[in-house]
Design a protein around this motif. Structure first.
Motif, mmCIF file in Angstrom:
data_model
loop_
_atom_site.group_PDB
_atom_site.id
_atom_site.type_symbol
_atom_site.label_atom_id
_atom_site.label_comp_id
_atom_site.label_asym_id
_atom_site.label_seq_id
_atom_site.Cartn_x
_atom_site.Cartn_y
_atom_site.Cartn_z
ATOM 1 N N MET A 1 0.817 -1.362 -0.021
ATOM 2 C CA MET A 1 -0.077 0.009 -0.038
ATOM 3 C C MET A 1 0.864 1.217 -0.144
ATOM 4 O O MET A 1 1.859 1.227 0.718
ATOM 5 N N GLN A 2 0.642 2.239 -0.645
ATOM 6 C CA GLN A 2 1.385 3.510 -0.769
ATOM 7 C C GLN A 2 1.090 4.506 0.437
ATOM 8 O O GLN A 2 -0.116 4.140 1.115
ATOM 9 N N SER A 3 2.064 5.097 0.749
ATOM 10 C CA SER A 3 1.530 6.172 2.048
ATOM 11 C C SER A 3 0.960 7.237 1.388
ATOM 12 O O SER A 3 1.321 7.628 0.265
ATOM 13 N N ARG A 4 0.184 8.046 1.949
ATOM 14 C CA ARG A 4 -0.344 9.095 1.329
ATOM 15 C C ARG A 4 0.489 10.436 1.480
ATOM 16 O O ARG A 4 1.298 10.882 2.431
ATOM 17 N N PRO A 5 0.584 11.007 0.198
ATOM 18 C CA PRO A 5 1.102 12.192 0.215
ATOM 19 C C PRO A 5 0.614 13.362 1.368
ATOM 20 O O PRO A 5 -0.544 13.607 1.607
ATOM 21 N N LYS A 6 1.717 14.161 1.719
ATOM 22 C CA LYS A 6 1.380 15.164 2.824
ATOM 23 C C LYS A 6 0.302 16.144 2.276
ATOM 24 O O LYS A 6 -0.446 16.583 3.173
ATOM 25 N N GLU A 7 0.451 16.423 1.169
ATOM 26 C CA GLU A 7 -0.715 17.598 0.901
ATOM 27 C C GLU A 7 -2.327 16.996 1.088
ATOM 28 O O GLU A 7 -3.096 17.634 1.424
ATOM 29 N N ILE A 8 -2.288 15.649 0.553
ATOM 30 C CA ILE A 8 -3.684 15.116 0.785
ATOM 31 C C ILE A 8 -3.954 14.943 2.245
ATOM 32 O O ILE A 8 -4.956 15.215 2.773
ATOM 33 N N GLN A 9 -3.055 14.399 3.039
ATOM 34 C CA GLN A 9 -3.030 14.228 4.325
ATOM 35 C C GLN A 9 -3.341 15.474 5.130
ATOM 36 O O GLN A 9 -4.453 15.418 5.996
ATOM 37 N N ALA A 10 -2.792 16.574 4.745
ATOM 38 C CA ALA A 10 -3.039 17.966 5.385
ATOM 39 C C ALA A 10 -4.496 18.347 5.118
ATOM 40 O O ALA A 10 -5.285 18.695 5.839
ATOM 41 N N PHE A 11 -4.947 17.968 3.830
ATOM 42 C CA PHE A 11 -6.357 18.512 3.705
ATOM 43 C C PHE A 11 -7.223 17.535 4.450
ATOM 44 O O PHE A 11 -8.138 17.979 5.037
ATOM 45 N N ILE A 12 -7.174 16.191 4.641
ATOM 46 C CA ILE A 12 -7.827 15.350 5.403
ATOM 47 C C ILE A 12 -7.872 15.749 6.937
ATOM 48 O O ILE A 12 -9.175 15.932 7.464
ATOM 49 N N ASP A 13 -6.757 16.180 7.372
ATOM 50 C CA ASP A 13 -6.792 16.519 8.815
ATOM 51 C C ASP A 13 -7.403 17.782 9.117
ATOM 52 O O ASP A 13 -8.302 17.928 10.011
ATOM 53 N N ALA A 14 -7.362 18.648 8.097
ATOM 54 C CA ALA A 14 -8.118 19.795 8.296
ATOM 55 C C ALA A 14 -9.614 19.871 8.137
ATOM 56 O O ALA A 14 -10.376 20.175 9.027
ATOM 57 N N ALA A 15 -9.882 19.192 7.358
ATOM 58 C CA ALA A 15 -11.114 18.997 6.746
ATOM 59 C C ALA A 15 -11.972 18.178 7.931
ATOM 60 O O ALA A 15 -13.279 18.461 8.408
ATOM 61 N N ARG A 16 -11.348 17.116 8.575
ATOM 62 C CA ARG A 16 -11.755 16.417 9.517
ATOM 63 C C ARG A 16 -12.414 17.408 10.874
ATOM 64 O O ARG A 16 -13.402 17.195 11.337
ATOM 65 N N ILE A 17 -11.560 18.272 11.114
ATOM 66 C CA ILE A 17 -11.849 19.268 12.199
ATOM 67 C C ILE A 17 -12.938 20.155 11.702
ATOM 68 O O ILE A 17 -14.004 20.176 12.552
ATOM 69 N N LEU A 18 -13.129 20.689 10.591
ATOM 70 C CA LEU A 18 -14.182 21.376 10.256
ATOM 71 C C LEU A 18 -15.629 20.337 10.126
ATOM 72 O O LEU A 18 -16.496 20.931 10.693
ATOM 73 N N PHE A 19 -15.534 19.381 9.825
ATOM 74 C CA PHE A 19 -16.929 18.562 9.836
ATOM 75 C C PHE A 19 -17.178 18.038 11.152
ATOM 76 O O PHE A 19 -18.436 17.638 11.651
ATOM 77 N N ALA A 20 -16.336 18.204 12.132
ATOM 78 C CA ALA A 20 -16.485 17.709 13.620
ATOM 79 C C ALA A 20 -17.022 18.829 14.448
ATOM 80 O O ALA A 20 -17.305 18.481 15.547
ATOM 81 N N VAL A 21 -17.107 20.274 14.096
ATOM 82 C CA VAL A 21 -17.445 21.265 14.750
ATOM 83 C C VAL A 21 -18.821 21.032 15.556
ATOM 84 O O VAL A 21 -19.736 20.278 15.098
ATOM 85 N N GLU A 22 -18.777 21.185 16.741
ATOM 86 C CA GLU A 22 -19.936 20.662 17.591
ATOM 87 C C GLU A 22 -21.156 21.330 17.314
ATOM 88 O O GLU A 22 -22.387 20.954 17.576
ATOM 89 N N THR A 23 -21.322 22.556 16.696
ATOM 90 C CA THR A 23 -22.449 23.224 16.568
ATOM 91 C C THR A 23 -23.084 22.533 15.328
ATOM 92 O O THR A 23 -24.433 22.848 14.925
ATOM 93 N N ARG A 24 -22.422 21.578 14.603
ATOM 94 C CA ARG A 24 -23.398 20.929 13.457
ATOM 95 C C ARG A 24 -24.002 19.949 13.880
ATOM 96 O O ARG A 24 -24.060 19.252 15.105
ATOM 97 N N SER A 25 -25.044 19.457 13.330
ATOM 98 C CA SER A 25 -25.950 18.371 13.822
ATOM 99 C C SER A 25 -25.234 16.964 13.942
ATOM 100 O O SER A 25 -24.190 16.681 13.472
ATOM 101 N N LYS A 26 -25.853 16.342 15.063
ATOM 102 C CA LYS A 26 -25.406 15.151 15.417
ATOM 103 C C LYS A 26 -25.148 14.015 14.218
ATOM 104 O O LYS A 26 -24.152 13.457 14.053
ATOM 105 N N GLU A 27 -26.171 14.184 13.344
ATOM 106 C CA GLU A 27 -26.151 13.073 12.316
ATOM 107 C C GLU A 27 -25.252 13.403 11.312
ATOM 108 O O GLU A 27 -24.390 12.576 10.713
ATOM 109 N N ALA A 28 -24.943 14.801 11.203
ATOM 110 C CA ALA A 28 -23.633 15.239 10.281
ATOM 111 C C ALA A 28 -22.407 14.945 10.717
ATOM 112 O O ALA A 28 -21.566 14.374 10.125
#
Ligand SMILES: [Fe+2]
Length: 196
Positions: A1-28
Motif C-alpha cells: 500500500m502506498q503512503s499518503r502524500p502529505k498535501e492530501i493528508q493535510a487536507f484530510i486532517d483539516a477537513a476532519r476538524i471542520l466536519f466535527a465542529v460541535e454546532t453541526r448536527s449530530k447526524e452530520a
C-alpha cells in the motif's frame, strides 16, 4: 500500500476538524466520524493534470479570505491550492431547475473518491465551487452526505425554504433526500463528504 502524500493528508486532517465542529448536527458529525475513520486507510494515488472547467477560475476568489489564516480553514485552502492541478474535476450535466448559468458556473472537485486524486470506492471527499449567482439543481443520490461551507451560500432541503447556515455550517442529507445549493453575489465553496 502506498503512503499518503502529505498535501492530501493535510487536507484530510483539516477537513476532519471542520466536519466535527460541535454546532453541526449530530447526524452530520456521526457521518463525518465514519468517513474520516475510513480515511485512516489510504487509497491509490493519481497525480495527473486534469481537465478544468470555467468555474475553477472562481477558486482563488473563494479561498482569498484564508490566504493568511493559520487555522483549519487556512489549511484546507492551502491544501486545495497545492492539489489544484490534480483535482478530479467534474460537472453535473442534468440542469432541471438550475439557473441558466449553472453548467458554466459550477465545478465539483474530487480529492478522495472515484475519479479523485486518491482513488477509492468507499467514500467521497471534495468540494463544489460556483461562480456568483448560480443555483445548483435540486438533486438526490443514494449516498448519505454532509457539507461544510467555506464561503457564504444557501442550502435547500426537499422543497423547503432556503437556509443560510454561514461559514462552518452546512446541511446533512439522508440517502436520496432532495437538496440544492446556491451562491450569492460572490463565489461559493463548500466541502462535502459522502459515504458510499
Ligand atoms: Fe448532493
Amino acid at each position: 500500500m502506498q503512503s499518503r502524500p502529505k498535501e492530501i493528508q493535510a487536507f484530510i486532517d483539516a477537513a476532519r476538524i471542520l466536519f466535527a465542529v460541535e454546532t453541526r448536527s449530530k447526524e452530520a458529525r456521526d457521518l463525518a466520524v465514519e468517513i474520516f475513520a475510513r480515511l485512516e486507510q489510504p487509497g491509490e494515488f493519481r497525480f495527473e493534470t486534469r481537465e478544468r472547467f470555467p468555474a475553477c477560475d472562481s477558486l482563488d476568489k473563494a479561498l482569498e479570505p484564508y490566504s493568511d489564516a493559520d487555522d483549519e480553514y487556512g489549511q484546507v485552502a492551502k491544501s486545495i491550492k497545492a492539489l489544484e492541478p490534480f483535482i478530479g474535476w467534474s460537472r453535473r450535466m442534468t440542469v432541471a431547475n438550475a439557473s441558466p448559468n449553472f453548467l458554466e458556473g459550477h465545478a465539483n472537485g474530487m480529492i478522495c473518491g472515484p475519479g479523485g486524486i486518491e482513488q477509492r470506492r468507499d467514500l467521497q471527499l471534495g468540494f463544489t465551487v460556483m461562480k456568483p449567482d448560480v443555483r445548483y439543481p435540486d438533486h438526490s443520490h443514494p449516498p448519505e452526505e454532509t457539507y461544510v461551507l467555506m464561503t457564504a451560500g444557501e442550502f435547500r432541503k426537499d422543497r423547503g425554504p432556503w437556509l443560510s447556515p454561514g461559514i462552518g455550517g452546512g446541511i446533512h442529507n439522508a440517502p436520496n433526500a432532495v437538496h440544492a445549493v446556491r451562491s450569492d453575489d460572490n463565489p461559493f465553496l463548500a466541502l462535502w463528504c459522502l459515504k458510499i
